[in-house]
Design a protein around this motif. Structure first.
Motif, mmCIF file in Angstrom:
data_model
loop_
_atom_site.group_PDB
_atom_site.id
_atom_site.type_symbol
_atom_site.label_atom_id
_atom_site.label_comp_id
_atom_site.label_asym_id
_atom_site.label_seq_id
_atom_site.Cartn_x
_atom_site.Cartn_y
_atom_site.Cartn_z
ATOM 1 N N MET A 210 0.849 -1.182 0.000
ATOM 2 C CA MET A 210 0.000 0.000 0.000
ATOM 3 C C MET A 210 0.890 1.239 0.000
ATOM 4 N N GLY A 211 0.553 2.225 -0.803
ATOM 5 C CA GLY A 211 1.359 3.429 -0.913
ATOM 6 C C GLY A 211 1.102 4.409 0.207
ATOM 7 N N GLU A 212 1.864 5.471 0.201
ATOM 8 C CA GLU A 212 1.692 6.513 1.200
ATOM 9 C C GLU A 212 0.468 7.358 0.879
ATOM 10 N N PHE A 213 -0.212 7.836 1.907
ATOM 11 C CA PHE A 213 -1.357 8.714 1.745
ATOM 12 C C PHE A 213 -0.847 10.104 1.420
ATOM 13 N N ASP A 214 -1.359 10.682 0.335
ATOM 14 C CA ASP A 214 -0.853 11.985 -0.091
ATOM 15 C C ASP A 214 -1.838 13.125 0.133
ATOM 16 N N GLY A 215 -2.770 12.941 1.052
ATOM 17 C CA GLY A 215 -3.693 14.021 1.386
ATOM 18 C C GLY A 215 -5.106 13.749 0.937
ATOM 19 N N GLY A 216 -6.013 14.568 1.390
ATOM 20 C CA GLY A 216 -7.415 14.424 1.058
ATOM 21 C C GLY A 216 -8.249 15.206 2.038
ATOM 22 N N ALA A 217 -9.545 15.182 1.827
ATOM 23 C CA ALA A 217 -10.455 15.907 2.709
ATOM 24 C C ALA A 217 -11.748 15.135 2.872
ATOM 25 N N VAL A 218 -12.260 15.104 4.075
ATOM 26 C CA VAL A 218 -13.554 14.502 4.362
ATOM 27 C C VAL A 218 -14.587 15.615 4.291
ATOM 28 N N THR A 219 -15.582 15.436 3.439
ATOM 29 C CA THR A 219 -16.607 16.475 3.293
ATOM 30 C C THR A 219 -17.848 16.184 4.113
ATOM 31 N N SER A 220 -18.100 14.899 4.424
ATOM 32 C CA SER A 220 -19.233 14.550 5.293
ATOM 33 C C SER A 220 -19.082 13.109 5.746
ATOM 34 N N VAL A 221 -19.734 12.776 6.843
ATOM 35 C CA VAL A 221 -19.797 11.403 7.330
ATOM 36 C C VAL A 221 -21.253 11.098 7.677
ATOM 37 N N SER A 222 -21.647 9.869 7.440
ATOM 38 C CA SER A 222 -23.014 9.446 7.721
ATOM 39 C C SER A 222 -22.970 8.086 8.397
#
Length: 53
Positions: A1-13
């Motif tokens: 598995m590669g390295e995580f290069d960022g991201g954003a959570v916009t909502s959770v349900s």
């Protein structure tokens, strides 16, 4: 598995039942090796990926 290069959570349900729609939540608690606390799909044992042979 590669390295995580960022991201954003916009909502959770989620909720405690298995349904097609789930209400939005302000937050969730992730349980290491299991998933989301209170989720109906929460496994009874930690996730163990298959090992490469």
């Amino acid at each position: 598995m590669g390295e995580f290069d960022g991201g954003a959570v916009t909502s959770v349900s989620g909720n405690g039942t298995c349904s097609f729609t789930e209400p939005n939540r302000d937050s969730i608690t992730l349980l290491t090796g299991l998933g989301v606390e209170g989720d109906v799909r929460l496994p009874t044992e930690p996730y163990r990926p298959l090992e490469k042979v």
